[in-house]
Write a protein that holds these residues in place. Structure first.
Motif, PDB file in Angstrom:
ATOM      1  N   ALA A 133      41.369  32.483  57.514  1.00 54.79           N
ATOM      2  CA  ALA A 133      40.208  32.222  56.647  1.00 54.79           C
ATOM      3  C   ALA A 133      39.370  33.814  56.609  1.00 54.79           C
ATOM      4  O   ALA A 133      38.834  34.074  55.750  1.00 54.79           O
ATOM      5  N   GLU A 134      39.607  34.565  57.567  1.00 52.34           N
ATOM      6  CA  GLU A 134      38.867  35.683  57.934  1.00 52.34           C
ATOM      7  C   GLU A 134      39.809  36.861  57.599  1.00 52.34           C
ATOM      8  O   GLU A 134      39.216  38.111  57.640  1.00 52.34           O
ATOM      9  N   THR A 135      40.891  36.908  57.506  1.00 52.40           N
ATOM     10  CA  THR A 135      41.776  37.936  57.246  1.00 52.40           C
ATOM     11  C   THR A 135      42.410  38.200  55.985  1.00 52.40           C
ATOM     12  O   THR A 135      42.642  37.283  55.209  1.00 52.40           O
ATOM     13  N   ASP A 136      42.317  39.515  55.357  1.00 59.21           N
ATOM     14  CA  ASP A 136      43.083  40.021  54.316  1.00 59.21           C
ATOM     15  C   ASP A 136      44.253  39.618  54.307  1.00 59.21           C
ATOM     16  O   ASP A 136      45.097  40.265  55.115  1.00 59.21           O
ATOM     17  N   SER A 137      45.076  39.171  53.460  1.00 62.54           N
ATOM     18  CA  SER A 137      46.641  38.829  53.619  1.00 62.54           C
ATOM     19  C   SER A 137      47.419  39.904  53.333  1.00 62.54           C
ATOM     20  O   SER A 137      48.428  40.061  53.992  1.00 62.54           O
ATOM     21  N   LEU A 138      46.980  41.109  52.560  1.00 63.03           N
ATOM     22  CA  LEU A 138      47.716  42.223  52.316  1.00 63.03           C
ATOM     23  C   LEU A 138      47.687  43.099  53.411  1.00 63.03           C
ATOM     24  O   LEU A 138      48.753  43.721  53.987  1.00 63.03           O
ATOM     25  N   ASN A 143      38.642  40.105  55.715  1.00 54.94           N
ATOM     26  CA  ASN A 143      38.290  40.139  54.416  1.00 54.94           C
ATOM     27  C   ASN A 143      36.903  40.363  54.146  1.00 54.94           C
ATOM     28  O   ASN A 143      36.029  40.583  55.051  1.00 54.94           O
ATOM     29  N   ARG A 144      36.546  40.601  52.937  1.00 55.89           N
ATOM     30  CA  ARG A 144      34.915  41.018  52.815  1.00 55.89           C
ATOM     31  C   ARG A 144      34.219  39.963  53.385  1.00 55.89           C
ATOM     32  O   ARG A 144      32.892  40.446  53.968  1.00 55.89           O
ATOM     33  N   ARG A 145      34.232  38.546  53.182  1.00 56.53           N
ATOM     34  CA  ARG A 145      33.493  37.580  53.518  1.00 56.53           C
ATOM     35  C   ARG A 145      33.047  37.838  55.068  1.00 56.53           C
ATOM     36  O   ARG A 145      32.042  37.738  55.858  1.00 56.53           O
ATOM     37  N   ALA A 146      34.299  37.832  55.998  1.00 56.52           N
ATOM     38  CA  ALA A 146      34.329  37.846  57.382  1.00 56.52           C
ATOM     39  C   ALA A 146      33.768  39.240  57.731  1.00 56.52           C
ATOM     40  O   ALA A 146      33.075  39.339  58.719  1.00 56.52           O
ATOM     41  N   PHE A 147      33.877  40.262  57.057  1.00 53.93           N
ATOM     42  CA  PHE A 147      33.626  41.754  57.390  1.00 53.93           C
ATOM     43  C   PHE A 147      31.746  41.687  57.255  1.00 53.93           C
ATOM     44  O   PHE A 147      31.270  41.908  58.340  1.00 53.93           O
ATOM     45  N   LEU A 148      31.585  41.130  56.367  1.00 50.90           N
ATOM     46  CA  LEU A 148      29.851  41.121  56.047  1.00 50.90           C
ATOM     47  C   LEU A 148      29.346  40.140  57.117  1.00 50.90           C
ATOM     48  O   LEU A 148      28.150  40.488  57.789  1.00 50.90           O
ATOM     49  N   GLN A 149      29.874  39.003  57.402  1.00 46.35           N
ATOM     50  CA  GLN A 149      29.485  38.144  58.438  1.00 46.35           C
ATOM     51  C   GLN A 149      29.397  38.838  59.853  1.00 46.35           C
ATOM     52  O   GLN A 149      28.465  38.732  60.646  1.00 46.35           O
ATOM     53  N   LYS A 150      30.262  39.571  60.380  1.00 50.58           N
ATOM     54  CA  LYS A 150      30.591  40.203  61.686  1.00 50.58           C
ATOM     55  C   LYS A 150      29.418  41.247  61.736  1.00 50.58           C
ATOM     56  O   LYS A 150      28.990  41.621  62.798  1.00 50.58           O
ATOM     57  N   GLY A 201      35.018  49.420  66.021  1.00 45.52           N
ATOM     58  CA  GLY A 201      33.969  49.004  65.218  1.00 45.52           C
ATOM     59  C   GLY A 201      34.397  47.729  64.427  1.00 45.52           C
ATOM     60  O   GLY A 201      35.560  47.098  64.567  1.00 45.52           O
ATOM     61  N   ILE A 202      33.622  47.415  63.276  1.00 40.90           N
ATOM     62  CA  ILE A 202      34.022  46.299  62.382  1.00 40.90           C
ATOM     63  C   ILE A 202      34.627  47.059  61.024  1.00 40.90           C
ATOM     64  O   ILE A 202      34.164  47.606  60.380  1.00 40.90           O
ATOM     65  N   VAL A 203      35.941  46.448  60.908  1.00 42.67           N
ATOM     66  CA  VAL A 203      36.724  47.024  59.765  1.00 42.67           C
ATOM     67  C   VAL A 203      37.222  45.983  58.795  1.00 42.67           C
ATOM     68  O   VAL A 203      37.749  44.975  59.225  1.00 42.67           O
ATOM     69  N   GLY A 204      37.034  46.133  57.444  1.00 41.19           N
ATOM     70  CA  GLY A 204      37.318  45.204  56.391  1.00 41.19           C
ATOM     71  C   GLY A 204      37.770  45.730  55.173  1.00 41.19           C
ATOM     72  O   GLY A 204      37.305  46.730  54.905  1.00 41.19           O
ATOM     73  N   LEU A 206      37.017  45.370  51.336  1.00 41.07           N
ATOM     74  CA  LEU A 206      35.991  44.948  50.565  1.00 41.07           C
ATOM     75  C   LEU A 206      36.436  44.387  49.325  1.00 41.07           C
ATOM     76  O   LEU A 206      35.880  43.577  48.507  1.00 41.07           O
ATOM     77  N   GLY A 207      37.700  44.844  49.063  1.00 46.37           N
ATOM     78  CA  GLY A 207      38.075  44.358  47.514  1.00 46.37           C
ATOM     79  C   GLY A 207      38.956  45.736  47.027  1.00 46.37           C
ATOM     80  O   GLY A 207      38.676  46.795  47.155  1.00 46.37           O
ATOM     81  N   GLY A 208      40.133  45.286  46.395  1.00 42.29           N
ATOM     82  CA  GLY A 208      40.996  46.477  45.869  1.00 42.29           C
ATOM     83  C   GLY A 208      41.385  47.289  46.646  1.00 42.29           C
ATOM     84  O   GLY A 208      41.880  47.194  47.800  1.00 42.29           O
ATOM     85  N   GLU A 209      40.860  48.617  46.458  1.00 44.05           N
ATOM     86  CA  GLU A 209      41.367  49.970  47.092  1.00 44.05           C
ATOM     87  C   GLU A 209      40.189  50.414  48.307  1.00 44.05           C
ATOM     88  O   GLU A 209      39.969  51.472  48.523  1.00 44.05           O
ATOM     89  N   GLU A 210      39.139  49.592  48.190  1.00 42.08           N
ATOM     90  CA  GLU A 210      37.734  49.946  49.009  1.00 42.08           C
ATOM     91  C   GLU A 210      37.897  48.991  50.286  1.00 42.08           C
ATOM     92  O   GLU A 210      38.083  48.164  50.400  1.00 42.08           O
ATOM     93  N   PHE A 211      37.249  50.004  51.259  1.00 39.09           N
ATOM     94  CA  PHE A 211      37.347  49.578  52.615  1.00 39.09           C
ATOM     95  C   PHE A 211      35.853  49.798  53.138  1.00 39.09           C
ATOM     96  O   PHE A 211      35.140  50.745  52.789  1.00 39.09           O
ATOM     97  N   GLY A 212      35.620  48.984  54.287  1.00 36.88           N
ATOM     98  CA  GLY A 212      34.343  48.931  54.963  1.00 36.88           C
ATOM     99  C   GLY A 212      34.513  49.202  56.503  1.00 36.88           C
ATOM    100  O   GLY A 212      35.388  48.550  57.006  1.00 36.88           O
ATOM    101  N   ILE A 213      33.599  50.163  56.962  1.00 41.95           N
ATOM    102  CA  ILE A 213      33.530  50.107  58.551  1.00 41.95           C
ATOM    103  C   ILE A 213      32.031  50.042  58.914  1.00 41.95           C
ATOM    104  O   ILE A 213      31.298  50.760  58.554  1.00 41.95           O
ATOM    105  N   VAL A 214      31.761  49.436  60.006  1.00 35.42           N
ATOM    106  CA  VAL A 214      30.533  49.328  60.490  1.00 35.42           C
ATOM    107  C   VAL A 214      30.683  49.671  61.797  1.00 35.42           C
ATOM    108  O   VAL A 214      31.504  48.901  62.781  1.00 35.42           O
ATOM    109  N   LEU A 215      29.769  50.599  62.478  1.00 36.28           N
ATOM    110  CA  LEU A 215      29.792  51.120  63.841  1.00 36.28           C
ATOM    111  C   LEU A 215      28.741  50.751  64.684  1.00 36.28           C
ATOM    112  O   LEU A 215      27.876  51.627  64.429  1.00 36.28           O
ATOM    113  N   PRO A 216      28.608  49.673  65.224  1.00 37.93           N
ATOM    114  CA  PRO A 216      27.392  49.200  65.997  1.00 37.93           C
ATOM    115  C   PRO A 216      27.109  50.179  67.234  1.00 37.93           C
ATOM    116  O   PRO A 216      27.939  50.803  67.676  1.00 37.93           O
TER     117      PRO A 216
END
Length: 298
Positions: A133-138, A143-150, A201-204, A206-216
Motif C-alpha cells: 500500500a505504501e510502495t511505488d511499484s516501479l 508512493n505519494r500518499r505514504a511519502f506525505l504521511q511520513k 531521509g524520507i524519499v518518495g 510523487l508522480g511521473g518523473e517527480e520525486f520528493g525528499i524530506v530531511l528531518p
C-alpha cells in the motif's frame, strides 16, 4: 518476534518469558500498563502484545483498545488477552475491545506457541499489505500518499522550533525521452534516478518523473548540498536506449521548515523553487527564497 508482556505479577511475567525466549522471541515485560502502551507506541519492532485483563493503571480492555488504535495507523500488531477467569463475557469484551485472541492464565506452552504461530502468520501478512500500500511499484520507494504521511509524522516530531528541509526534483525533458525511445526507456530512466536517491531521509515518488525528499532535523544548507550532489550524480548517468547511451539531468527545488509551517507549505515552496529551476535553464538547484515564493504566488 518482539513480544510485550503485561501483568501485575512478576512471577507470571517470568514464567511466560521463560516459555517464549528459548524459542527465539524477544520479550519485554511490564507490570504497569501505561508504561507498556508507551513502549509499544515508541517501538515499531513490537509485533505482539500479551496482556492480562487485570492490569493497571489502564485496564486490560482499555489497553487492548489503545493498542488497536496503534495497529490501525499502518503497523502490524497482534493483541492477545489473558485472564484466569475464562468465560463468554470476558472473551466477548476482549474481542470487542480490539483483541485478536484470548487465552487462559497461566497458558500452557502448547497453546501459547500455537497462538504465537497464528500471530506471526497474520503480522507477516499485514506487513506485506502495508508495504504494498505504501510502495511505488516501479521504483520500490514510497508512493505519494505514504511519502506525505511520513513527512507529516516527521513534522510533528520536529515541532515548530526544529529544523527540516525538503527537496523536489524532476527529470528534465522526460516527455522527449518517452517520445523518442519509448516508455520502457522512460521507466528505466526513472529507476536509474531513484537509485541515486539513497539519502538519510524520507524519499518518495510523487508522480511521473517527480520525486520528493524530506530531511528531518536538517537545515536548508545541508539540503542544498544534498541536492547538488544528487544533481551531479544524475548528470553522470547513462541509460541504454538506442545506438548511443542517453544522458539525464534533473532540476531541483529546496525549501526549509519554519515556525508555524505545514508539510503542504514546505512542499509548495520547494515546488515553486523547482519551477524556477526548470524555467531558468534546468539541471540546476534553486532554493525557495522569500521573494521568489511571493513572486510565484502572486
Amino acid at each position: 518476534m518482539h513480544i510485550v508482556l503485561v501483568d501485575t505479577s512478576r512471577v507470571v511475567l517470568k514464567m511466560i518469558a521463560a516459555l517464549l525466549e528459548p524459542n527465539g522471541h524477544t520479550v519485554t515485560a511490564f507490570t504497569n500498563s501505561a508504561e507498556a502502551l508507551a513502549y509499544v507506541e515508541d517501538t515499531a519492532s513490537v509485533r505482539v502484545l500479551i496482556t492480562s485483563l487485570e492490569v493497571r493503571p489502564l485496564g486490560g480492555l482499555e489497553l487492548c483498545w489503545s493498542a488497536r488504535l496503534l495497529a490501525e495507523s499502518n503497523r502490524p500488531l497482534y493483541v492477545i488477552t489473558m485472564s484466569s477467569a475464562r468465560n463468554a463475557r470476558n472473551l466477548a469484551e476482549a474481542l470487542d475491545s480490539g483483541a485478536d485472541d484470548f487465552i487462559e492464565k497461566p497458558p500452557t506452552p502448547e497453546e501459547l506457541h500455537a497462538r504465537l504461530r497464528a500471530a506471526e502468520r497474520l503480522t507477516t501478512m499485514q506487513s506485506e499489505l502495508i508495504r504494498l500500500a505504501e510502495t511505488d511499484s516501479l521504483t520500490g520507494i514510497l508512493n505519494r500518499r505514504a511519502f506525505l504521511q511520513k513527512a507529516r509524522d516527521a513534522a510533528e516530531r520536529v515541532g515548530d522550533h526544529g529544523r527540516m528541509a525538503a527537496i523536489l526534483l524532476d527529470i528534465d525533458h522526460f516527455k522527449r525521452i518517452n517520445d523518442e525511445y519509448g516508455h520502457d526507456v522512460g521507466d528505466a530512466a526513472i529507476q536509474a534516478v531513484c537509485r541515486e536517491l539513497a539519502v538519510e531521509g524520507i524519499v518518495g515518488r510523487l508522480g511521473g518523473e517527480e520525486f520528493g525528499i524530506v530531511l528531518p532535523h536538517r537545515p536548508a544548507s545541508e539540503a542544498e548540498a544534498t541536492a547538488t550532489r544528487l544533481r551531479r550524480a544524475v548528470e553522470s548517468l547513462r541509460i541504454r536506449g538506442g545506438r548511443v547511451p542517453i544522458r539525464l539531468t534533473c532540476s531541483f527545488g529546496v525549501s526549509e521548515w519554519f515556525e508555524g509551517d505545514t508539510i503542504e507549505g514546505l512542499i509548495k515552496r520547494a515546488d515553486i523553487a523547482l519551477y524556477e529551476a526548470k524555467t531558468t535553464g534546468r539541471n540546476r538547484v534553486v532554493s525557495a527564497a522569500a521573494d521568489l515564493v511571493l513572486a510565484r504566488a502572486g
